[in-house]
Design a protein around this motif. Structure first.
Motif, PDB file in Angstrom:
ATOM      1  N   THR A   1       2.716   5.761  -3.610  1.00 26.14           N
ATOM      2  CA  THR A   1       2.380   4.297  -3.010  1.00 26.14           C
ATOM      3  C   THR A   1       3.356   3.496  -2.456  1.00 26.14           C
ATOM      4  O   THR A   1       4.488   3.578  -2.566  1.00 26.14           O
ATOM      5  CB  THR A   1       2.073   3.575  -4.574  1.00 26.14           C
ATOM      6  OG1 THR A   1       0.988   4.138  -5.222  1.00 26.14           O
ATOM      7  CG2 THR A   1       1.280   2.085  -4.080  1.00 26.14           C
TER       8      THR A   1
ATOM      9  N   GLU B   1      -1.037   0.530  -0.268  1.00 25.08           N
ATOM     10  CA  GLU B   1      -1.722   1.818   0.318  1.00 25.08           C
ATOM     11  C   GLU B   1      -0.954   3.042  -0.590  1.00 25.08           C
ATOM     12  O   GLU B   1      -0.228   2.837  -0.881  1.00 25.08           O
ATOM     13  CB  GLU B   1      -1.512   2.191   1.618  1.00 25.08           C
ATOM     14  CG  GLU B   1      -2.402   1.345   2.538  1.00 25.08           C
ATOM     15  CD  GLU B   1      -2.017   1.582   4.228  1.00 25.08           C
ATOM     16  OE1 GLU B   1      -2.492   2.693   4.522  1.00 25.08           O
ATOM     17  OE2 GLU B   1      -1.225   0.915   4.658  1.00 25.08           O
ATOM     18  N   SER B   2      -1.855   4.028  -0.942  1.00 29.83           N
ATOM     19  CA  SER B   2      -1.437   5.025  -1.753  1.00 29.83           C
ATOM     20  C   SER B   2      -2.371   6.449  -1.263  1.00 29.83           C
ATOM     21  O   SER B   2      -3.445   6.091  -0.722  1.00 29.83           O
ATOM     22  CB  SER B   2      -1.724   4.700  -2.931  1.00 29.83           C
ATOM     23  OG  SER B   2      -3.032   4.749  -3.397  1.00 29.83           O
ATOM     24  N   LYS B   3      -1.840   7.446  -1.469  1.00 33.22           N
ATOM     25  CA  LYS B   3      -2.165   8.638  -1.217  1.00 33.22           C
ATOM     26  C   LYS B   3      -1.880   9.534  -2.506  1.00 33.22           C
ATOM     27  O   LYS B   3      -0.961   9.535  -2.873  1.00 33.22           O
ATOM     28  CB  LYS B   3      -1.608   9.434   0.064  1.00 33.22           C
ATOM     29  CG  LYS B   3      -1.879   8.724   1.268  1.00 33.22           C
ATOM     30  CD  LYS B   3      -3.388   8.864   1.748  1.00 33.22           C
ATOM     31  CE  LYS B   3      -3.618   8.095   3.077  1.00 33.22           C
ATOM     32  NZ  LYS B   3      -4.846   8.210   3.637  1.00 33.22           N
TER      33      LYS B   3
ATOM     34  N   SER C   1       2.974  -1.968   0.537  1.00 23.38           N
ATOM     35  CA  SER C   1       1.823  -2.490   1.156  1.00 23.38           C
ATOM     36  C   SER C   1       0.623  -2.465   0.252  1.00 23.38           C
ATOM     37  O   SER C   1      -0.444  -3.119   0.220  1.00 23.38           O
ATOM     38  CB  SER C   1       1.122  -2.135   2.330  1.00 23.38           C
ATOM     39  OG  SER C   1       0.853  -0.673   2.224  1.00 23.38           O
TER      40      SER C   1
END
Length: 149
Positions: free
Chosen positions: A121, A126-128, A124
């Motif tokens: 993470t 955003e995560s993957k 911002s």
């Protein structure tokens, strides 16, 4: 190595021992293996929620490889998290559910998942999801967070 969490040693229980192979040149200029071991520096971190194995580190760029100076430095010096103008390669075992402390990268960070699953993470939001074989690169001054899931 003291710990409060489930990890007390490297590798963490249930994971296979990783080997590192470091090569150099012999007096004839031929490639030879000079290191075949499990790493020089193991450190339990975050109260036993993770353990690091330092694979290799350098103290400058370009690296001085004359007379194996780089290998001697890596063997004799346990590096901090970041080495200004140098490099550090770590293999880290995270306990399930362990979340890395939020940190600002002071170097280029590369992450490669060997086993398990991670949630990467960014600040911002955003995560993957990272699975075995997945890789990440976080540039300097980014604020990443890793969580073993």
């Amino acid at each position: 190595m003291s710990s409060k969490g489930p990890i007390t040693k490297f590798p963490a229980d249930g994971l296979r021992t990783s080997r590192r192979f470091i090569s150099s040149h012999n007096k004839d200029g031929k490639g030879v293996f000079v290191v075949d071991d499990e790493g020089d520096h193991h450190k339990v971190m975050v109260q036993g929620e993770a353990v690091a194995n330092i694979i290799y580190s350098t103290d400058r760029n370009p690296v001085d490889m004359n007379d194996d100076r780089d290998l001697l430095y890596a063997r004799d010096n346990e590096p901090p998290i970041h080495v200004a103008n140098g490099s550090v390669v770590r293999l880290i075992d995270f306990a399930p559910g362990m979340e890395s402390p939020i940190h600002r990268a002071m170097s280029i960070d590369y992450g490669i998942v060997v086993e398990g699953r991670f949630l990467l993470t960014l600040d911002s939001g955003e995560s993957k999801v990272m699975l075995p074989g997945d890789m990440s690169m976080c540039p300097m001054f980014l604020t990443p967070n890793y969580e073993g899931t």
